[in-house]
Design a protein around this motif. Structure first.
Motif, short mmCIF file in Angstrom:
data_model
loop_
_atom_site.label_atom_id
_atom_site.label_comp_id
_atom_site.label_asym_id
_atom_site.label_seq_id
_atom_site.Cartn_x
_atom_site.Cartn_y
_atom_site.Cartn_z
N ASP A 117 -8.59 11.03 3.30
CA ASP A 117 -8.54 9.57 3.25
C ASP A 117 -8.27 9.04 1.85
OD1 ASP A 117 -11.12 8.91 5.77
OD2 ASP A 117 -9.05 9.56 5.95
N GLU A 118 -8.48 9.86 0.83
CA GLU A 118 -8.22 9.43 -0.54
C GLU A 118 -6.73 9.28 -0.84
OE1 GLU A 118 -10.22 12.37 -2.85
OE2 GLU A 118 -12.12 11.27 -2.85
N ASP A 119 -5.87 9.81 0.05
CA ASP A 119 -4.42 9.69 -0.14
C ASP A 119 -3.89 8.34 0.34
OD1 ASP A 119 -4.13 12.16 -1.29
OD2 ASP A 119 -3.60 13.20 0.55
N PHE A 120 -4.76 7.41 0.63
CA PHE A 120 -4.38 6.07 1.07
C PHE A 120 -4.72 5.09 -0.05
CE2 PHE A 120 -5.21 2.59 4.47
CZ PHE A 120 -3.97 2.03 4.23
N VAL A 121 -3.71 4.50 -0.68
CA VAL A 121 -3.89 3.54 -1.77
C VAL A 121 -3.59 2.16 -1.22
CG1 VAL A 121 -3.11 2.82 -4.07
CG2 VAL A 121 -3.27 5.26 -3.51
N ILE A 154 -5.14 9.18 8.63
CA ILE A 154 -6.31 8.50 8.09
C ILE A 154 -7.33 8.34 9.21
CG2 ILE A 154 -7.18 6.37 7.07
CD1 ILE A 154 -5.57 7.97 5.13
N SER A 155 -8.57 8.73 8.95
CA SER A 155 -9.62 8.60 9.96
C SER A 155 -10.20 7.21 9.90
CB SER A 155 -10.71 9.66 9.73
OG SER A 155 -11.27 9.54 8.44
N SER A 188 0.85 -1.19 0.00
CA SER A 188 0.00 0.00 0.00
C SER A 188 0.89 1.24 0.00
CB SER A 188 -0.95 0.01 1.20
OG SER A 188 -0.23 -0.14 2.41
N ALA A 189 0.27 2.40 -0.20
CA ALA A 189 1.02 3.66 -0.28
C ALA A 189 0.21 4.77 0.38
CB ALA A 189 1.32 4.02 -1.72
N LEU A 190 0.90 5.69 1.06
CA LEU A 190 0.28 6.87 1.63
C LEU A 190 0.94 8.10 1.02
CD1 LEU A 190 0.31 4.62 4.17
CD2 LEU A 190 -0.87 6.52 5.28
N LEU A 191 0.15 9.03 0.48
CA LEU A 191 0.65 10.26 -0.11
C LEU A 191 0.57 11.35 0.97
CD1 LEU A 191 -0.52 8.43 -2.50
CD2 LEU A 191 -0.60 10.56 -3.80
N LEU A 192 1.72 11.90 1.35
CA LEU A 192 1.79 12.86 2.45
C LEU A 192 2.00 14.27 1.93
CD1 LEU A 192 4.03 10.84 4.93
CD2 LEU A 192 1.55 10.72 4.61
N GLY A 193 1.32 15.24 2.59
CA GLY A 193 1.47 16.65 2.24
C GLY A 193 2.65 17.28 2.96
N PRO A 194 2.70 18.62 2.94
CA PRO A 194 3.84 19.33 3.56
C PRO A 194 3.98 19.08 5.06
CG PRO A 194 2.61 20.78 2.09
CD PRO A 194 1.80 19.54 2.24
#
Length: 319
Positions: free
Chosen positions: A49-53, A176-177, A36-42
């Motif tokens: 939650d859409e940043d969790f693949v 992620i909530s 899986s992958a998590l896209l993190l901001g600054p």
């Protein structure tokens, strides 16, 4: 050239699209591993939650990070995350590459390795690889590495950081909530949905019987087709072959079998019809004597003195 990496080391990436491949050796007691992958901001947290693949959300809404799924190779099993680095949103600074074992400790996972490939090279040599070793062995989720921005380019760093509370605990730490209340619409807590799983059958479709010790297959006896019974043959009549209807003689309809005539008189023994004409019914059987010329004989100890022969034809008149 392939870079063999150590924990904490990094390597620059020239490729615009990369595949991060998790590979391990399957076997008895070895858990299934998911990438899986998590896209993190600054702020080093997901923007939503859409940043969790992951397996229940295999593609990011931007279309730049997606999960390719599992594959069997010569070295074992793989699960892959692919990323188009040239098109990732500018607000994304890091992409964590995660392995999880669905509640089973990673001490049972053998030969876990993450390989970074240039997607344009297909199945060519990897750009870099890192053998992931759990620190305690009790981890159920691991951050194997990360893709991160450096200036105008991207780099890959080997990490190997573990979590003992699984993928859910790791995702929660990065924003992620996760709502664990009953009936909550939460992708992490929802039942696992694999893309390759077949669609459920419609309600009207017949459900095949499960074969196994808990659900034995019941074999119903097959009904035999109803066959017409052959007509009952009278006693003494010639046998008719089965399946062949009776044929008329010289075009005349057949009558029930009658006794064979002798000189025009009925005989007690039944016989077939002659030339298609109906025969007279058989005379009642006389016990104790033999018929002569068609006449029943009385049962007597001596000849009847009043017995006379019937009239004789001309062929019997003496000349």
């Amino acid at each position: 050239m392939t870079h063999a990496m150590l924990k904490g080391s990094n390597v620059p990436l020239q490729a615009t699209t990369v595949r991060a491949v998790l590979r391990w050796t399957p076997g008895q007691g070895v858990p299934d591993v998911d990438a899986s992958a998590l896209l993190l901001g600054p702020d080093d947290r997901v923007r939503s939650d859409e940043d969790f693949v992951f397996y229940n959300q295999p593609r990011h809404p931007s279309g730049q990070v997606w999960r390719l799924g599992k594959k069997r190779v010569t070295e074992g099993l793989t699960d892959t995350i692919q990323t188009d680095l040239s098109a990732v949103e500018a607000s994304v600074g890091r992409i964590l590459l995660v392995a999880s074992a669905d509640g089973v400790a990673f001490e049972q996972v053998r030969s876990l390795r993450i390989l970074i490939h240039d997607a344009a090279d297909g199945d060519g040599e990897p750009l870099a690889y890192f053998d992931v070793t759990p620190e305690t062995g009790q981890e159920t989720a691991l951050i194997c590495g990360e893709l991160y921005r450096r200036g105008d380019g991207w780099k890959f760093r080997a990490l190997g950081e573990g979590y003992s509370n699984g993928l859910k605990g790791l995702a929660t730490d990065f924003g992620i909530s996760v709502d664990e209340s009953e009936g909550a619409d939460d992708p992490v807590s929802a039942p696992r949905r694999e893309p390759s799983a077949p669609a459920p059958a419609p309600a009207s479709a017949p459900v095949p019987a499960a074969v196994g010790p808990e659900h034995p297959t019941t074999v119903q006896p097959r009904p035999e087709p109803s066959l017409p019974l052959p007509p009952e043959q009278p006693a003494g009549a010639p046998a008719q072959p089965q399946g062949v209807p009776a044929q008329p003689t010289y075009g005349y309809p057949q009558q029930p079998p009658a006794t064979q005539p002798a000189y025009g008189y009925p005989q007690p023994a039944p016989g077939p019809a002659a030339y298609g004409y109906p025969q007279a019914p058989a005379a009642p059987e006389v016990t104790g004597g033999q018929s002569g010329y068609g006449y029943p004989q009385p049962v007597t100890a001596a000849p009847d003195p009043d017995f006379r022969l019937p009239p004789q034809g001309p062929q019997f008149v003496g000349r």
